[in-house]
Write a protein that holds these residues in place. Sequence first.
Motif, PDB file in Angstrom:
ATOM      1  N   ASN A 200       0.840  -1.203   0.000  1.00 48.52           N
ATOM      2  CA  ASN A 200       0.000   0.000   0.000  1.00 48.52           C
ATOM      3  C   ASN A 200       0.875   1.253   0.000  1.00 48.52           C
ATOM      4  O   ASN A 200       0.637   2.199  -0.753  1.00 48.52           O
ATOM      5  CB  ASN A 200      -0.896  -0.040   1.240  1.00 48.52           C
ATOM      6  CG  ASN A 200      -1.850   1.123   1.299  1.00 48.52           C
ATOM      7  OD1 ASN A 200      -2.536   1.400   0.331  1.00 48.52           O
ATOM      8  ND2 ASN A 200      -1.883   1.820   2.417  1.00 48.52           N
TER       9      ASN A 200
ATOM     10  N   THR B 243      -4.926  -6.567  -2.737  1.00 50.26           N
ATOM     11  CA  THR B 243      -5.970  -7.515  -2.345  1.00 50.26           C
ATOM     12  C   THR B 243      -5.373  -8.453  -1.304  1.00 50.26           C
ATOM     13  O   THR B 243      -4.309  -9.037  -1.522  1.00 50.26           O
ATOM     14  CB  THR B 243      -6.451  -8.347  -3.557  1.00 50.26           C
ATOM     15  OG1 THR B 243      -6.968  -7.442  -4.544  1.00 50.26           O
ATOM     16  CG2 THR B 243      -7.532  -9.341  -3.161  1.00 50.26           C
TER      17      THR B 243
ATOM     18  N   LYS C  59      -8.229  -4.738   5.957  1.00 49.54           N
ATOM     19  CA  LYS C  59      -8.685  -3.493   5.299  1.00 49.54           C
ATOM     20  C   LYS C  59      -8.115  -2.274   6.008  1.00 49.54           C
ATOM     21  O   LYS C  59      -7.672  -1.314   5.369  1.00 49.54           O
ATOM     22  CB  LYS C  59     -10.214  -3.423   5.308  1.00 49.54           C
ATOM     23  CG  LYS C  59     -10.819  -4.195   4.156  1.00 49.54           C
ATOM     24  CD  LYS C  59     -12.085  -3.525   3.651  1.00 49.54           C
ATOM     25  CE  LYS C  59     -12.269  -3.892   2.189  1.00 49.54           C
ATOM     26  NZ  LYS C  59     -13.499  -3.480   1.624  1.00 49.54           N
ATOM     27  N   SER C  60      -8.104  -2.337   7.357  1.00 47.46           N
ATOM     28  CA  SER C  60      -7.618  -1.172   8.115  1.00 47.46           C
ATOM     29  C   SER C  60      -6.131  -0.925   7.852  1.00 47.46           C
ATOM     30  O   SER C  60      -5.630   0.169   8.065  1.00 47.46           O
ATOM     31  CB  SER C  60      -7.853  -1.365   9.615  1.00 47.46           C
ATOM     32  OG  SER C  60      -6.906  -2.298  10.139  1.00 47.46           O
TER      33      SER C  60
ATOM     34  N   ASP D  28      -7.264  -2.818  -0.454  1.00 47.90           N
ATOM     35  CA  ASP D  28      -8.436  -2.295  -1.170  1.00 47.90           C
ATOM     36  C   ASP D  28      -9.552  -3.324  -1.179  1.00 47.90           C
ATOM     37  O   ASP D  28     -10.723  -2.991  -1.144  1.00 47.90           O
ATOM     38  CB  ASP D  28      -8.039  -1.937  -2.605  1.00 47.90           C
ATOM     39  CG  ASP D  28      -6.938  -0.892  -2.626  1.00 47.90           C
ATOM     40  OD1 ASP D  28      -7.255   0.286  -2.426  1.00 47.90           O
ATOM     41  OD2 ASP D  28      -5.753  -1.258  -2.792  1.00 47.90           O
ATOM     42  N   LYS D  29      -9.148  -4.613  -1.263  1.00 48.47           N
ATOM     43  CA  LYS D  29     -10.141  -5.700  -1.264  1.00 48.47           C
ATOM     44  C   LYS D  29      -9.639  -6.804  -0.351  1.00 48.47           C
ATOM     45  O   LYS D  29      -8.423  -6.988  -0.197  1.00 48.47           O
ATOM     46  CB  LYS D  29     -10.281  -6.304  -2.658  1.00 48.47           C
ATOM     47  CG  LYS D  29     -10.903  -5.411  -3.681  1.00 48.47           C
ATOM     48  CD  LYS D  29     -11.005  -6.163  -5.014  1.00 48.47           C
ATOM     49  CE  LYS D  29     -11.007  -5.173  -6.156  1.00 48.47           C
ATOM     50  NZ  LYS D  29     -10.596  -5.714  -7.419  1.00 48.47           N
ATOM     51  N   VAL D  30     -10.586  -7.565   0.212  1.00 45.36           N
ATOM     52  CA  VAL D  30     -10.198  -8.741   1.005  1.00 45.36           C
ATOM     53  C   VAL D  30     -11.003  -9.931   0.508  1.00 45.36           C
ATOM     54  O   VAL D  30     -12.219  -9.834   0.295  1.00 45.36           O
ATOM     55  CB  VAL D  30     -10.448  -8.519   2.513  1.00 45.36           C
ATOM     56  CG1 VAL D  30     -10.063  -9.763   3.296  1.00 45.36           C
ATOM     57  CG2 VAL D  30      -9.646  -7.325   3.032  1.00 45.36           C
TER      58      VAL D  30
END
Length: 318
Positions: free
Chosen positions: A170, A177, A189-190, A194-196
Amino acid sequence: MKAIKFTSYGAPEVLQLKEVDKPIPKDNEILIRIFATAANSGDVRLRKADPWAVRLFFGLTKPRINILGGFLSGEIEAAGKNVTKFKAGDKVFGATGMGFGAYAEYKCLPEDGILAIKPNNISHAQAATILFGGTAALYFLRKANIKSGQKVLIYGASGAVGTAAVQLANYYGAEVTGVCSASNAALVKSLGADKVIDYTKGDFTKNGEKYDVIFVTVDKLSFSKSIKSLKKQGTLILGATGLSQTLKAVLTSLISKQKVLLGLISQKANDIIFLKELIEKGDYKPVVDRSYPLKEMAAAHRYVEQGHKRGNVAITLT
Ligand SMILES: NC(=O)c1ccc[n+]([C@@H]2O[C@H](COP(=O)([O-])OP(=O)(O)OC[C@H]3O[C@@H](n4cnc5c(N)ncnc54)[C@H](OP(=O)(O)O)[C@@H]3O)[C@@H](O)[C@H]2O)c1
């Protein structure tokens, strides 16, 4: 001083609290009073000699190194007469390298070791645990030549290496992902994913998405599945691989434009300084699941061995 010794490979019970001699720093060394160390999956592998090849490096029938622990955070108690970079009273964090020995109250390290002044904005428990995943993720993502805008998938995103890899990918501007179970989706996510994807709800390799980098942090995905969702010129990182995957990796690199990265990482003081600066800016956050006192090291190993910790497990000595 107190230390956790192990004199044979085996179950967590081989880790025994013992009284051992306190080390004395050489002229170029610092003596660190350890406030926290980490129990991590690498230590578990060494303790069990799993894979068997561990014995080729650490002793065929019994371990040559009797005190585990690759990471520490603490305070310098004394410095050898030639030491110029650090002084008594400095709070430092770092890695012990192939000498291990951080499962103890004190450790001597050379002043030019894999060390830095501890960031003020995190605790010793956070500082001691943040580097295992951090140095591994940084090493592999840099080798993969990660770039802004790339699509990166982290498999095992909520573990020690995974939580570091999500944050670093990030930081480098990738579209991230993360793959983990639903219970850890909010955490991942935190940290910037962007996606999990929940690995218990189906096979992500069937969803048609292709990634520039796939980082498999845990040995839970077959090679054929790992490579299936990789772009034609993408990079697969196998952070925890066995011998059979190594042979497939060599073959893939020979017959295609896809690159496969694996093997042992190397750590440098500059990496620790880089991570320290990210921590100070708030760009890389520690994730500590639990803390145990030194005397409960066996219990800490039992928990780590289950393979579902969220980030890291700290061992505290204060
Ligand atoms: N190459 C090197 O030099 C190097 C350096 C450092 C580490 N490593 C290796 O890296 C590996 C990972 O270490 P780690 O400490 O990050 O491990 P860890 O913290 O134990 O990893 C836990 C992660 O694995 C996930 N997971 C567990 N079972 C899964 C399954 N069946 N399918 C998919 N995901 C699953 C967990 O998700 P849920 O809990 O949500 O299920 C969690 O995200 C270790 O084998 C370590 O030895 C290698």
